[in-house]
Write a protein that holds these residues in place. Structure first.
Motif, PDB file in Angstrom:
ATOM      1  N   VAL A 296       0.874  -1.180   0.000  1.00 40.74           N
ATOM      2  CA  VAL A 296       0.000   0.000   0.000  1.00 40.74           C
ATOM      3  C   VAL A 296       0.910   1.229   0.000  1.00 40.74           C
ATOM      4  N   GLY A 297       1.488   1.554  -1.127  1.00 34.61           N
ATOM      5  CA  GLY A 297       2.447   2.643  -1.200  1.00 34.61           C
ATOM      6  C   GLY A 297       3.862   2.102  -1.220  1.00 34.61           C
ATOM      7  N   HIS A 298       4.795   2.967  -0.816  1.00 28.39           N
ATOM      8  CA  HIS A 298       6.221   2.641  -0.878  1.00 28.39           C
ATOM      9  C   HIS A 298       6.776   2.765   0.536  1.00 28.39           C
ATOM     10  N   ALA A 299       7.414   1.711   1.011  1.00 26.18           N
ATOM     11  CA  ALA A 299       7.803   1.653   2.425  1.00 26.18           C
ATOM     12  C   ALA A 299       9.317   1.543   2.597  1.00 26.18           C
ATOM     13  N   ALA A 300       9.790   2.021   3.734  1.00 26.48           N
ATOM     14  CA  ALA A 300      11.179   1.778   4.146  1.00 26.48           C
ATOM     15  C   ALA A 300      11.181   1.556   5.649  1.00 26.48           C
ATOM     16  N   MET A 301      11.953   0.576   6.090  1.00 29.23           N
ATOM     17  CA  MET A 301      12.062   0.257   7.510  1.00 29.23           C
ATOM     18  C   MET A 301      13.494   0.471   7.965  1.00 29.23           C
ATOM     19  N   VAL A 302      13.649   1.121   9.101  1.00 30.14           N
ATOM     20  CA  VAL A 302      14.986   1.334   9.672  1.00 30.14           C
ATOM     21  C   VAL A 302      15.017   0.686  11.050  1.00 30.14           C
ATOM     22  N   ASN A 303      16.028  -0.149  11.289  1.00 32.88           N
ATOM     23  CA  ASN A 303      16.201  -0.768  12.606  1.00 32.88           C
ATOM     24  C   ASN A 303      16.894   0.192  13.565  1.00 32.88           C
ATOM     25  N   PHE A 304      16.485   0.170  14.806  1.00 29.77           N
ATOM     26  CA  PHE A 304      17.181   0.925  15.853  1.00 29.77           C
ATOM     27  C   PHE A 304      18.038  -0.061  16.630  1.00 29.77           C
ATOM     28  N   ILE A 305      19.344   0.078  16.478  1.00 30.54           N
ATOM     29  CA  ILE A 305      20.272  -0.906  17.031  1.00 30.54           C
ATOM     30  C   ILE A 305      21.169  -0.248  18.075  1.00 30.54           C
ATOM     31  N   PRO A 318       6.408  12.684   8.651  1.00 32.10           N
ATOM     32  CA  PRO A 318       5.119  12.251   8.099  1.00 32.10           C
ATOM     33  C   PRO A 318       5.204  10.800   7.623  1.00 32.10           C
ATOM     34  N   GLY A 319       4.138  10.053   7.852  1.00 28.35           N
ATOM     35  CA  GLY A 319       4.093   8.662   7.369  1.00 28.35           C
ATOM     36  C   GLY A 319       4.958   7.713   8.170  1.00 28.35           C
ATOM     37  N   ALA A 345       7.672   6.579  -4.553  1.00 28.09           N
ATOM     38  CA  ALA A 345       9.005   6.181  -4.103  1.00 28.09           C
ATOM     39  C   ALA A 345       9.797   7.423  -3.673  1.00 28.09           C
ATOM     40  N   ALA A 346       9.594   8.536  -4.388  1.00 28.18           N
ATOM     41  CA  ALA A 346      10.338   9.759  -4.063  1.00 28.18           C
ATOM     42  C   ALA A 346       9.927  10.273  -2.679  1.00 28.18           C
ATOM     43  N   THR A 350      12.386  10.631   0.678  1.00 33.78           N
ATOM     44  CA  THR A 350      12.564  11.863   1.463  1.00 33.78           C
ATOM     45  C   THR A 350      12.355  11.554   2.946  1.00 33.78           C
ATOM     46  N   ARG A 351      11.309  10.771   3.223  1.00 30.41           N
ATOM     47  CA  ARG A 351      11.005  10.426   4.619  1.00 30.41           C
ATOM     48  C   ARG A 351      12.089   9.508   5.207  1.00 30.41           C
ATOM     49  N   LEU A 352      12.579   8.616   4.368  1.00 33.72           N
ATOM     50  CA  LEU A 352      13.641   7.712   4.815  1.00 33.72           C
ATOM     51  C   LEU A 352      14.895   8.510   5.185  1.00 33.72           C
ATOM     52  N   ARG A 353      15.235   9.513   4.368  1.00 36.55           N
ATOM     53  CA  ARG A 353      16.431  10.320   4.674  1.00 36.55           C
ATOM     54  C   ARG A 353      16.291  10.991   6.041  1.00 36.55           C
ATOM     55  N   ARG A 354      15.093  11.491   6.341  1.00 37.92           N
ATOM     56  CA  ARG A 354      14.871  12.119   7.661  1.00 37.92           C
ATOM     57  C   ARG A 354      15.036  11.085   8.781  1.00 37.92           C
ATOM     58  N   LEU A 355      14.503   9.897   8.530  1.00 35.19           N
ATOM     59  CA  LEU A 355      14.586   8.840   9.549  1.00 35.19           C
ATOM     60  C   LEU A 355      16.043   8.430   9.784  1.00 35.19           C
TER      61      LEU A 355
END
Ligand code: AMP
Length: 361
Positions: A296-305, A318-319, A345-346, A350-355
Motif C-alpha cells: 500500500v504505497g512505498h515503504a522503508a524500515m529502519v532498525n534501531f540498534i 510524516p508517514g 518512491a520519491a 525523502t522520509r527515509l532520509r529524515r529517519l
C-alpha cells in the motif's frame, strides 16, 4: 483459540499483537520472564531445550509456532507429537545448518554461492584453494546477524580465522560481489494456499540488517524469487511464513539463507502491505484464508540498534510508524524499528532520509 509461541522476543510480541483483533490468545515460552512478549501475553519460563517446559506450553495451547530458530530439533519433535507445530520441524532442522540449507537449494535448482564443508584446517586450506580469495568462513550452525563468520581476504587470514572459529563445524563460501541484497517473504497455509510479498531490498552493516526498502519493483527478479520460494514451501509441505534471502549478482539471484519464521526484512509489511507478515503467519498456521500481500504505497524500515531515538523525533516524520520493543539498550541489540510509507518512491525516500538522520551511522 490459544497459540503457543516459542520465543518471546520482538517477533513473538508482534505476532501476538497481530492476533488480538481475531480474539486469539497467546502463551510464550522464553527463558526470560521480562522478554518483550511479557507485555502482551503470559510467559512460561523455561529453556528452549527443556522438553518439560515445551510440554507445559503445549498443554496450555491448541497450536504451537516459533519465532526463534535455535530451538533444538529433538525437543521440538517431542513436543510436536503432542500438539500441531508449524512451520514443520523439518524446515527448522534444515534452516539450522547452512550445509543442509544449501543442499536443499541445490536440489530445488536455486543457485547458491559455491561452498565447501570445513571440519579441519586441511579442509579450509583445500577450500580456499578451490574457491579462491576472498571467501567467507561461517559456522554451520547457530549463526545469526553476522555472528560466527569471517571474510578471508588474503592467505594470512586463513590461520587466524581457523583459530577463531574452528572449534565447531564450518562452511566456506565463495565471496559474492553482490550489487544488492534482497529478500522475499511468503506464506503457505495448512490448506496449501500460497502468497508472496514483493521483494524487499536490504542493507546490512556488520552482518546486521539496518534498512529495508520495499517494494523493489523488479518484475524479473520478483518472478524468479517467487518461483524459488514456492518450490521451497511446497517441498517442505510448509505452513506459516518463510523468508528467503538472496544476493543479486550481475542481475541474478543467489540464495544466501532461509528463515522459517517471520523476518526482520518483512517488518515493513505491518504498515506497507495490505496484510502484515505477522497476520499472514497466523492465518497460515490456522488454515484461514491468506490476506493480500500487495503493497500500500512505498515503504522503508529502519532498525534501531543499540540506541533508541526520541519517540517524538520519529513521530514528527510524516508517514512514520514507531515500534519500540521495550528492551534495555545494549550495543548491537535490536531495540525497535520505524517504517515510513509514502505515496510515491520519491516521497518515501525523502522520509527515509529524515529517519536515517536519527540513527548513528
Ligand atoms: P548471513 O549471516 O549469512 O546472513 O550473513 C550476513 C551478511 O554477511 C549478509 O547479509 C551479507 O551482507 C554478508 N555475506 C554473507 N555471506 C556472504 C558471501 N558468501 N558473500 C558476500 N557477502 C556475504
Amino acid at each position: 483459540m490459544k497459540i503457543g509461541i516459542i520465543g518471546a522476543g520482538q517477533l513473538g510480541q508482534m505476532l501476538a499483537l497481530s492476533g488480538f483483533p481475531y480474539a486469539l490468545q497467546f502463551r510464550f515460552l522464553d527463558f526470560g520472564a521480562d522478554a518483550p512478549g511479557a507485555r502482551v501475553a503470559p510467559i512460561v519460563v523455561g529453556a528452549f531445550d527443556d522438553v518439560a517446559a515445551l510440554r507445559r506450553l503445549a498443554g496450555e495451547v491448541d497450536v504451537v509456532t516459533y519465532e526463534f530458530e535455535n530451538v533444538p530439533v529433538a525437543a521440538l519433535r517431542e513436543m510436536a507429537a503432542t500438539r500441531p507445530c508449524f512451520p514443520p520441524v523439518d524446515a527448522l532442522r534444515v534452516s539450522q545448518d547452512r550445509i543442509l540449507e544449501k543442499e536443499l537449494f541445490g536440489r530445488l535448482g536455486i543457485p547458491t554461492p559455491p561452498y565447501r564443508a570445513v571440519d579441519s584446517l586441511a579442509d579450509l586450506e583445500a577450500g580456499v584453494a578451490a574457491l579462491g580469495l576472498p571467501c567467507v568462513l561461517k559456522t554451520r550452525r547457530l549463526g545469526y546477524d553476522g555472528r560466527g563468520q569471517r571474510v578471508l581476504r588474503k592467505r594470512a587470514d586463513v590461520a587466524p580465522a581457523w583459530e577463531a572459529l574452528g572449534s565447531v563445524p564450518l562452511i566456506l563460501e565463495g565471496f559474492i560481489a553482490f550489487d544488492r541484497e534482497v529478500s522475499i517473504v511468503g506464506a503457505r497455509s495448512t490448506t496449501g494456499e500460497t502468497r508472496a510479498y514483493p521483494l524487499a531490498m536490504n542493507t546490512h552493516r556488520e552482518g546486521i540488517l539496518r534498512v529495508t526498502v520495499a517494494p523493489a519493483r523488479d518484475a524479473r527478479l520478483q518472478r524468479a524469487a517467487e518461483g524459488h520460494l514456492r518450490r521451497v514451501l511446497d517441498h517442505l509441505g510448509y505452513a506459516g511464513v518463510l523468508t528467503l534471502e538472496f544476493f543479486v549478482e550481475r542481475g541474478r539471484l543467489v540464495a544466501n539463507e532461509m528463515a522459517p519464521r517471520v523476518h526482520n526484512s518483512g517488518h515493513w509489511t505491518i504498515e506497507g502491505a495490505v496484510t502484515s507478515q505477522f497476520e499472514n503467519h497466523l492465518r497460515a498456521i490456522l488454515g484461514l484464508p491468506l490476506g493480500e500481500t500487495r503493497p500500500v504505497g512505498h515503504a522503508a524500515m529502519v532498525n534501531f540498534i543499540g540506541t533508541m531515538p526520541a519517540h517524538e523525533r520519529v513521530l514528527a516524520i510524516p508517514g512514520a510508524h514507531l515500534h519500540d520493543y521495550g528492551k534495555a539498550p545494549r550495543p548491537g541489540r535490536k531495540l525497535g524499528h520505524a517504517t515510513v510509507v509514502g505515496r510515491t518512491a520519491a516521497e518515501r525516500d525523502t522520509r527515509l532520509r529524515r529517519l536515517l538522520r536519527l540513527v548513528p551511522r
